[in-house]
Write a protein that holds these residues in place. Sequence first.
Motif, PDB file in Angstrom:
ATOM      1  N   GLY A   1       0.809  -1.208   0.000  1.00 13.16           N
ATOM      2  CA  GLY A   1       0.000   0.000   0.000  1.00 13.16           C
ATOM      3  C   GLY A   1       0.844   1.261   0.000  1.00 13.16           C
ATOM      4  N   GLY A   2       0.536   2.195  -0.884  1.00 12.30           N
ATOM      5  CA  GLY A   2       1.278   3.438  -0.942  1.00 12.30           C
ATOM      6  C   GLY A   2       2.487   3.402  -1.855  1.00 12.30           C
ATOM      7  N   GLY A   3       2.927   2.199  -2.277  1.00 14.16           N
ATOM      8  CA  GLY A   3       3.974   2.088  -3.270  1.00 14.16           C
ATOM      9  C   GLY A   3       5.399   2.155  -2.787  1.00 14.16           C
ATOM     10  N   ALA A   4       5.652   2.115  -1.481  1.00 13.34           N
ATOM     11  CA  ALA A   4       7.024   2.220  -0.977  1.00 13.34           C
ATOM     12  C   ALA A   4       7.905   1.111  -1.531  1.00 13.34           C
ATOM     13  N   GLN A   5       7.401  -0.114  -1.530  1.00 11.41           N
ATOM     14  CA  GLN A   5       8.182  -1.241  -2.032  1.00 11.41           C
ATOM     15  C   GLN A   5       8.425  -1.118  -3.537  1.00 11.41           C
TER      16      GLN A   5
ATOM     17  N   PRO B   1       9.545  13.994   4.212  1.00  8.31           N
ATOM     18  CA  PRO B   1       8.531  14.564   5.104  1.00  8.31           C
ATOM     19  C   PRO B   1       7.257  13.724   5.166  1.00  8.31           C
ATOM     20  N   THR B   2       6.839  13.181   4.014  1.00  9.80           N
ATOM     21  CA  THR B   2       5.664  12.303   4.022  1.00  9.80           C
ATOM     22  C   THR B   2       5.911  11.116   4.942  1.00  9.80           C
ATOM     23  N   GLY B   3       7.096  10.534   4.827  1.00 15.27           N
ATOM     24  CA  GLY B   3       7.446   9.417   5.703  1.00 15.27           C
ATOM     25  C   GLY B   3       7.456   9.810   7.161  1.00 15.27           C
ATOM     26  N   ALA B   4       7.899  11.037   7.446  1.00 17.58           N
ATOM     27  CA  ALA B   4       7.925  11.515   8.833  1.00 17.58           C
ATOM     28  C   ALA B   4       6.507  11.633   9.395  1.00 17.58           C
TER      29      ALA B   4
ATOM     30  N   GLY C   1       0.732   1.778   8.841  1.00 18.24           N
ATOM     31  CA  GLY C   1       0.978   3.216   8.890  1.00 18.24           C
ATOM     32  C   GLY C   1       0.344   3.982   7.747  1.00 18.24           C
ATOM     33  N   TRP C   2       0.424   3.419   6.537  1.00 11.46           N
ATOM     34  CA  TRP C   2      -0.171   4.074   5.376  1.00 11.46           C
ATOM     35  C   TRP C   2      -1.686   4.204   5.528  1.00 11.46           C
ATOM     36  N   MET C   3      -2.324   3.160   6.024  1.00  9.33           N
ATOM     37  CA  MET C   3      -3.778   3.204   6.220  1.00  9.33           C
ATOM     38  C   MET C   3      -4.157   4.196   7.320  1.00  9.33           C
ATOM     39  N   ILE C   4      -3.366   4.240   8.379  1.00 11.56           N
ATOM     40  CA  ILE C   4      -3.632   5.185   9.466  1.00 11.56           C
ATOM     41  C   ILE C   4      -3.527   6.615   8.942  1.00 11.56           C
ATOM     42  N   ALA C   5      -2.501   6.876   8.125  1.00 16.16           N
ATOM     43  CA  ALA C   5      -2.333   8.211   7.544  1.00 16.16           C
ATOM     44  C   ALA C   5      -3.486   8.544   6.606  1.00 16.16           C
TER      45      ALA C   5
ATOM     46  N   ILE D   1       4.708   6.948 -10.395  1.00 10.27           N
ATOM     47  CA  ILE D   1       5.260   7.973  -9.512  1.00 10.27           C
ATOM     48  C   ILE D   1       4.318   9.157  -9.585  1.00 10.27           C
ATOM     49  N   LYS D   2       4.079   9.804  -8.445  1.00  8.45           N
ATOM     50  CA  LYS D   2       3.075  10.867  -8.479  1.00  8.45           C
ATOM     51  C   LYS D   2       3.464  12.043  -7.595  1.00  8.45           C
ATOM     52  N   GLY D   3       2.687  13.111  -7.757  1.00  9.56           N
ATOM     53  CA  GLY D   3       2.843  14.273  -6.907  1.00  9.56           C
ATOM     54  C   GLY D   3       4.175  14.970  -7.075  1.00  9.56           C
TER      55      GLY D   3
END
Length: 428
Positions: free
Chosen positions: A70-74, A392-395, A194-198, A94-96
């Motif tokens: 989820g979120g594409g980190a991997q 920052p997104t990761g933070a 974490g991605w779902m919580i965010a 890749i986005k944003g």
Amino acid sequence: MKSMHKKMLAVCIGVAIGSGFSVTAMADSAPSLSVINWWTAGSEAKAMHVLVQMMKAKGVNIQNDAIAGGGGAQARTILKTRLMEGQIPGAAQIKGVEIQQWGHTGLLANIDAAAKAGNWDKNVPTVVNDYMKYKGNYVAAPMDLHRLNWLWYNRAILKKSGISAAPQSWPELMADLAKIKKAGYIPMAGGGNGWMIATEFDPIALETGGPTWYKDVFVKLDPKAIDSPTMVKALERLRAIEAYTPKSLAGRTWNFDTALVAHGKAAFQIMGDWANGQFEFLHVTPGGQQVGCVAFPGTAKEFIYNVDSFIFFRQNTPAKRAAEIKLAETMVSPKFQLLFNKYKGSIPDLMNVSLNGYNACQKKSRAQFLVARKENGLVPSFSQNMSTYGPPTGAFIDSLDKFYTSNETPQAAAAAMAKRVEVAKSQD
């Protein structure tokens, strides 16, 4: 930002391109392009299949490199590894703001020809197009337009819990969650990682502080806005949602939670409208008799947007370069966007196409996007990498995950979040 890592990456790929080496090079007359993405859920995979088949009809073989997470980190990690090894994909999800960082590497291909052919400047909203360009040239193509601030609900559970209508305000949501818990159902499905919580926190933050504060925090990265009474209040609200979310759902995926709502096991899910596509995949029509959709309480006039897009990489043969232009043209063509987004649960980036055949929630999304655009209610999702770059997104996500899974107080969490973001701002 040009870090040593990216400079080294550019050098490695420059050598690979200059030497003519490419893992995807084939002797076949039909060019082949690898397309790296993280769409592995049923509805997402079905949507990507549309692209594969349409490109096949145009004489281009697409290798759908779908990487779970989820979120594409991997997927992003694997992309960088493959590039360092000289394996040049045709396109990657890749986005944003991150598109600008990739532009700095010099690896991206100019796809202005595709944009001109499809008149993207006219037919795609400026808020979307601005992300797709690097130094005035198109280097990425948008695939969809998602809304984050949705609340999905099971109509039967609400009725059995004595609730006559979906909540429209935060107090109503809290009252409904209490009634549902008393009735013996799972009030809220979520909190898996974490991605779902965010993702859940995204609309909570917007509802709590409004668009200006939201942008101060997640776009401007203002430490005073992050470590503030408003952030403390938003975190208190996240904690309130957590209290109605079973701890047994920790580690579960977002589509698992969507199934709980679809099958009458859970009442609510806070999730972007890719859940819409998953409901359809489960043969449950959002906005129909079983499942309803409503703007997250307090955010009806706002639209937290997420745009999935693909960047294109420089290729070493004319055939592959031509294939990339075909791919970009197809991604933003009316035929593809209508089919793809119908399955994905989102809406087309193209505003000049009809949504006939789309479900009620998708039509509502289009209408609310147009209202939010007119009334300055569009905000970029921080949880989906639209508002700022990676560190920052990761933070933010790490801070929310720690808060959610510990006894950390909202005050301490807000202060720690501000410190993490300040450190992350200096990173690449």
